[in-house]
Design an enzyme around this catalytic site. Sequence first.
Site, short mmCIF file in Angstrom:
data_model
loop_
_atom_site.label_atom_id
_atom_site.label_comp_id
_atom_site.label_asym_id
_atom_site.label_seq_id
_atom_site.Cartn_x
_atom_site.Cartn_y
_atom_site.Cartn_z
N GLY A 432 4.18 31.28 65.83
CA GLY A 432 5.23 32.03 65.15
C GLY A 432 5.94 31.17 64.11
CB SER A 433 9.38 31.41 62.79
OG SER A 433 9.21 32.77 62.39
CB THR A 434 7.71 26.71 65.77
OG1 THR A 434 6.48 27.26 66.26
CG2 THR A 434 8.85 27.12 66.67
CG PHE A 435 2.44 27.14 61.64
CD1 PHE A 435 1.96 26.04 62.33
CD2 PHE A 435 1.68 27.63 60.59
CE1 PHE A 435 0.76 25.44 61.98
CE2 PHE A 435 0.48 27.04 60.22
CZ PHE A 435 0.02 25.94 60.93
CE LYS A 436 8.59 32.24 59.28
NZ LYS A 436 9.71 33.15 59.54
#
Length: 698
Positions: A432-436
């Site tokens: 999810g957004s921890t990849f951003k």
Amino acid sequence: MTKKRKKKKSRIYIIWLMNLCLTIAVIAFFVWHESVPDVSPENALKTYMAHILNREYEQMYEMIDAGTSGNISKEDFVKRNSAIYEGIGVDNMKVHITSYDKEQKEICYETSMDTVAGNVTFENKASFILEKGKYKLIWNDSLIFPELDSTDKVKVSTTSAKRGQIIDRNGHMLAGEGVASSIGVVPGKLENKNDAISQLAELLEMKTEDIEKKLAAKWVKDDSFVPLKTAPKVNELKLMSIEPDQETLAEKDRQEKLLEIPGVKISDITVREYPLGEAAAHLVGYVQNVTAEDLEEHAGEGYTSNSVIGKSGMEGLFEKELKGQNGCAISIVDSNGNKKKIIVSTIVENGKDIKLTIDSNLQKELYEQFKDDKSCSVAINQYTGEVLALVSTPSYDNNDFIRGMSSEKWNALNEDENKPMYNRFRQVWCPGSTFKPIIAAIGLTTGAIDPNEDYGNEGLSWQKDSSWGSYHVTTLHAYEPVILKNALIYSDNIYFAKAALKIGERDMESSLTKLGFNEELPFDIKVAKSQFSNTDKIEKEIQLADSGYGQGQILVNPLHMACIYSAFCNEGNMIKPYLTYKEDAIPNVWITAAFTKDAAQMVLEDTKEVINNPHGTGYAACRTDITLAGKTGTAEIKASKEDTTGTELGWFSVFTTDENMDRPIMIISMVEDVKGRGGSGYVVKKDSQVLEKWLSDN
């Protein structure tokens, strides 16, 4: 008599004489042949010794002369030789003949053999007699060992090596020697045997037939102590506390009821113990008694039928170092049990202690926060690579494997839908957004992203063009200006979908490959490889866009994620994680220049805003005493964009940003099924409590 008759008679006589000579010659040949041996004494001895290695004791008996060997029977011969040679584990036997006395038919030779206690070399003599053209060995016990008499025994004594401890960075025991209660019975003291067995079966959660089988063992006598089950030792100090735990009270009550049964005895025994139990079971693992398969697989490594062997976790990983080497001695003892001679001996070598980088208090705190969830957490020192915690929940008590786990409990663990035996920190998950922040660092490093470029306010839904059909990227917040810092603060899916498209498929693939995707993590514990596609290629534009915000086919291992995040704290270099403690924690770089120094610094500053800006998705973790950085993430796991029955994974990556503080830390936690429970906010709350405890102990 006519000349003709005389001539005929003379011819018959000659034929008869020739036949007689031929017969005498044949008889003489066989007599001569019988008197010449077909095998030399030297070869006979070597053949005899070869039979020992092959355990061909009956063939050995056929090579001896029973009459001159004390008239020993075949049965006694086989029994004596097999018991000694197999008892000492003879192998690799070699015979070197040094001399042969033809007149005495005596061979002097040197024997070398490997045994369970080491190599044995000795000089000996062997005598033969010639019987019907064959050399027969004159056997006696000294042929086995020169000092051995017929009434002596060969004794093998083993001194078990003490298994090494597993300890944490502060010296706290994670695995080591402990005390448990051995519950058993003395058969001769049992009253109303059938009723007693029924009571025992109920209290010990055993089957009556299993108890009966133990009592019927050949070695059991009326006064024998027959152990039935290993149980936790009741801790008297816990009982004296203001609020003793229910498990301790229940065990105390059970043991008191057991002692009311005549013949029951409870005694202390030394066992392998795991003080953290469920909190570290997936990390530490457990040992079990060796099986026949283990003995075959590890032949020659010093295991016996009484050994234990590490089956998982650190117990399995460091088995060779932990187990040590048993001491062993082979001795000759006389009929009174007195030791006559030590033939060979090896000194016991206790196993080595293994000190880990793990902090057991942190391990316990993370477990306590998430024990009711399906989750995993990793914690590292992002500047040194020291792994501080590895937690998977729900878990199991590895002490149960030591005490003897019932088949019912084993089945319950394996059939539990929450999978307590499943090690989640070794797996890969949709980030999810921890990849951003990773996408931001890739875009900045490749030059695809201008951090100050305003991507424009698209509202809460966007698609590149009509070629995407009905597919749209959605986000939760509208804000302005739409630049990199704000996109991280508000966790904007649309911004990072656009950023991924700017990076492009090939640069995205090469950048993620450089970061260790599709590669083994260089770590003691084998973990699943992170991936950016099911096919090793990003094949569609929508897949690329979804990858920008940690969806699509992106799967990441949480420890790998921590390694990538470490680059933000180390000028773009990814740190190598390690688990074995070192006094001087000198960092090792896994991937040099994973990102440029400027890109890493910019992402670090922006992820500080995620925690410290009131609009940041991680603001609930903000502290006034220190500056934290990090990123939240909620990954949707569903069949399609329209699917409303799917679940959500909640993530939180959080880390301290002062390299000079006493105990820097990075925590990455993932929780399954956070839909309807606050999403990533659920994880932020729990990790914040863990950080509070960690920093207050600083």
